[in-house]
Design an enzyme around this catalytic site. Structure first.
Site: not given
Ligand code: GLN
Ligand code: ZN
Length: 757
Positions: A15, A17, A433, A517, A600, A606, A643, A696
């Site tokens: 990793r 980069l 979370g 990653c 979750d 996906e 989630h 993000h």
């Molecule tokens: N419970 C996870 C968190 O808060 C959910 C992460 C996710 O949805 N990618 O990290």
């Molecule tokens: Zn999420």
């Protein structure tokens, strides 16, 4: 027979980069140092590919963040708000990728979306009515030259015009077809320039061709390529598809003046059938995707030989290739120093897949393929059962009955009981979370893994973190608390470690987005819960507060989707096995006083098949029941949350509601709020927490911004069904931005509460 790959991982085996980019973001290194790291990675990969004997070596598959973003920049699709910042070229690029907040301005990042049916995310290009698509960048040319300087004439790889135009978001009134001429001209110009530099082949990636296409789509595609290819003068063009078959445009694709067509014979259910029905143009090369670019199991040469034999009935011009870019598998098994050979021999990462291609080349170029040493050794490996069976798990799955998938009493009755039990205010606030996984957390975990600190010390440390986290949340004034997930490296690997039937890798990193990653575990055998996974942490956290502590688990579909799955049993079978294990944990949490449990399913969408006609049978018909199986055994007063890391579920809204959770949180901040209209139209039952800000990006959302998001939501969602939360877990963020963001969130919710009650 020659060999080709579609693309290679660019993060570096360790990793490199990622780490260099993050240093650059923190201002610790200059752009020159970052560029140098990137170059080293590229040249290392180049040599590896050259030495493996690979015939068609890709270039321009490298990216600092994302290949679609690169293409947007290449084609001048940089929105004004980023140009206005007046940053360097590289920093403008990163502003589009990550957002920018500093002395030059405050802009959000491009939206990010899942890349087809993978766990990679691309940046969604934005095209407005003033966007002038034209060739302005030189990255494909520069990287071609760079490789040429090292003595390798590469095959530049560029996202194709059709896919690019299909993936873009159009913010004005113009649509994809309005930009077709300009795009075709830009791509032709690029072809011309690559030709001048001496390129023999250019690869245009067109994964969008494997999706359902309307007649209009087919027309757009055909017209684009008729124009692009009419100027190709000397350079050969490969139109590369992957992630499925091209049933909607096979004839048009074959009819184009391209020199090579890349088809996926791994995921493309109908690829072979298409050849059988329509043949394959004699003058073109068929780049046959036979080595799986997404999974890490060794290729079964006998299966591949079967496909190649079939293909040979239609063409002699076969190039052996991977099914998709190797971006989706880790770099090399060489870094797996802890994995025993008894496992390792079954795996092939990117580097080993290069080895497979070279062996397959030997095999298929020999007079008698099955007599080659390479073939025999491979057959030997696949002959012996691998182990990992658990008969009692198999039996449990086979005995599941319909009622095991149904939670009673029904939603409306439970909702009342839960409202009474928790007595939460209007617009309850919570988080998804995780809290920031700060350097100290990662350092302690790594010390623990290396045996430098004892389990007792490590657990004590985690408890301290939990206690701090609970205190912080109480102080901020959140309503439903979380323990912070400090015990987890990753939301799937952690669970895998508590399950029998999983195995782990050490360095099998795969890029998820930008510098992020993931290290997917491997479903090796039948799955069962080896030990309680989260109970002690949740219980401890609950003991510190009067407020409800939300238990935090990952759901079966996500666990499976973010693992490397088995290929010897169905996904459904694996999903049910995992669901039974998570169900045990859910019941265990409930028995230990945890009243709210979030399961979750971040990755549910996906793996939704790319074609609608495959959705139910191939996926939803087992994925939704798997989730229901997880929680159907809890009491009515226990509240089940789920989630999801996206909001594109308009088309599967019924299925999402059918998961029968009590509350669902999802991403909404980056996308427009049309999903909320869809919820309303469909009388969505489940309570909802559409994320009110984007985690993000390091930006801090103001209270007003969150207020206005809430107001928009309230126009579409009944107040008593609305939760207030960020759009995903906070683990990738720092405390500097998390704490003020959450304060703003809580204050915004309080204001909304005052106004609405
Ligand atoms: N419970 C996870 C968190 O808060 C959910 C992460 C996710 O949805 N990618 O990290
Ligand atoms: Zn999420």
């Amino acid at each position: 027979m020659k060999t080709s790959i579609i693309g290679y991982p660019r993060i570096g085996g360790l990793r490199e980069l990622k780490f260099a980019s993050e240093k650059y973001f923190r201002g610790e290194i200059t752009s020159e140092v970052l560029e140098q790291t990137a170059k080293e990675i590229r040249l290392y990969n180049l040599n590896l590919q050259k030495n493996s004997g690979l015939d068609y070596i890709p270039s321009n598959d490298f990216s600092f963040y994302d290949g679609i973003l690169d293409t947007a920049v290449l084609l001048n699709a940089v929105p004004e708000r980023y140009r206005q910042l007046g940053l360097s070229e590289l920093d403008t690029y990163f502003a589009m990728a990550r957002g920018y907040q500093g002395d030059k301005g405050d802009v959000k990042a491009f939206a990010m979306k899942k890349w087809y049916n993978t766990n990679y995310h691309y940046m969604v290009p934005e095209i407005d009515d003033t966007t002038e698509i034209r060739l302005v960048g030189a990255k494909p040319l520069d990287l071609f030259n760079e490789a040429l300087d090292s003595g390798v004439k590469t095959k530049p790889v560029i996202i194709g015009a059709y896919t690019f135009l299909k993936l873009a978001r159009y913010t004005g009134i113009k649509k994809a077809s309005d930009f077709a001429d300009a795009a075709a001209a830009a791509y032709s110009e690029l072809l011309g320039k690559l030709g001048e530099l001496g390129a023999e082949w250019v690869q245009f990636d067109e994964p969008s061709l494997v999706k359902d296409m309307t007649d209009e789509d087919v027309k757009l595609f055909a017209e684009l390529y008729e124009k692009i290819l009419s100027h190709k003068s000397g350079v050969k063009v490969l139109i590369q598809t992957y992630f499925g078959d091209v049933r909607d445009c096979y004839t048009e694709l074959c009819g184009l003046d391209a020199d090579g067509i890349g088809l996926d014979f791994t995921e493309g259910k109908k690829s072979l059938e298409l050849l059988k029905k329509n043949g394959f143009p004699a003058e073109k090369l068929l780049f046959a995707g036979v080595v799986n670019g997404k999974n890490i199991w060794r290729n079964n040469y006998s299966d591949t030989a079967f496909i190649i034999d079939e293909l040979k009935k239609y063409t002699d011009n076969i190039v052996l290739s991977t099914s998709c870019s190797l971006l989706h598998v880790p770099c090399t098994l060489k870094n797996e120093s802890k994995m025993s050979d008894s496992f390792k021999k079954y795996f092939a990462y990117a580097e080993e897949k290069l080895g497979e291609l070279s062996e397959l080349k030997v095999i298929f170029n020999s007079e008698n393929p099955v007599e080659t040493e390479e073939y025999k050794l491979n057959a030997e490996l696949h002959k012996v059962p691998r182990g990992g069976e658990n008969l009692s798990v198999q039996e449990k799955v086979s005995q599941l009955k319909e009622s095991d998938f149904v939670r009673l009493p029904v939603f409306e009755d439970r909702e009342k009981i839960q409202k009474n039990r928790f007595n939460l205010p209007l617009f309850p606030t919570t988080t998804i979370g995780s809290f920031p996984q700060t350097a100290d957390v990662r350092a302690k975990r790594s010390a623990f893994r290396k045996g430098e600190i004892s389990e007792v010390d490590y657990n004590e440390f985690i408890e301290e973190k939990i206690a701090d986290c609970v205190k912080l949340q109480e102080e901020i004034g959140l309503d439903v608390l979380v323990h912070g997930e400090f015990e987890r490296n990753d939301m799937v690997e952690y669970f895998g470690e508590c399950l029998d039937g999983y195995i782990f890798t050490e360095k099998a990193w795969v890029q998820s987005y930008g510098t992020r990653c993931v290290k997917p575990p491997v479903v090796w055998g039948d799955i069962s819960r080896a030990k309680p996974m989260t109970v002690k942490w949740s219980k401890y956290a609950q003991s510190l507060t009067e407020k409800p502590m939300k238990g935090m688990l990952t759901g079966p579909v996500t666990i499976l989707n973010w693992s490397f799955p088995r290929e010897d049993i169905s996904l459904k079978e694996s999903a049910y096995q995992i669901a039974l294990a998570i169900r045990e944990e859910v019941l265990d949490l409930e028995a230990n006083g945890i009243g709210i449990i979030q399961v979750d399913e971040a990755a549910l969408r996906e793996k939704l098949p790319l074609r609608k006609s495959d959705w139910n049978e191939d996926y939803l018909d087992w994925a939704i029941p798997a989730f229901r199986l997880v929680h159907s055994g809890v009491k009515s007063e226990t509240q089940i949350h789920t989630h999801m890391c996206y909001s594109e579920f308009a088309d599967i809204i019924r299925d999402i509601d059918n998961m029968d959770a009590d509350v669902i949180t999802f991403e909404a901040s980056r996308s427009d709020l049309t999903i909320l209209d869809v919820l309303k139209e469909n009388n969505f039952r489940t309570e909802v927490g559409p994320g009110v800000y984007d985690i993000h990006s390091p930006r801090i959302p103001s209270k007003e911004e969150i207020r206005s998001a809430l107001n928009k939501m309230l126009g579409r969602i009944p107040a008593e069904k609305l939760w207030v939360n960020p759009d995903c877990g906070l683990k990738t963020r720092g405390n500097e931005e998390t704490v003020p963001s959450l304060r703003n969130l809580v204050n915004a919710a309080a204001e909304a509460r005052n106004e609405n009650s």
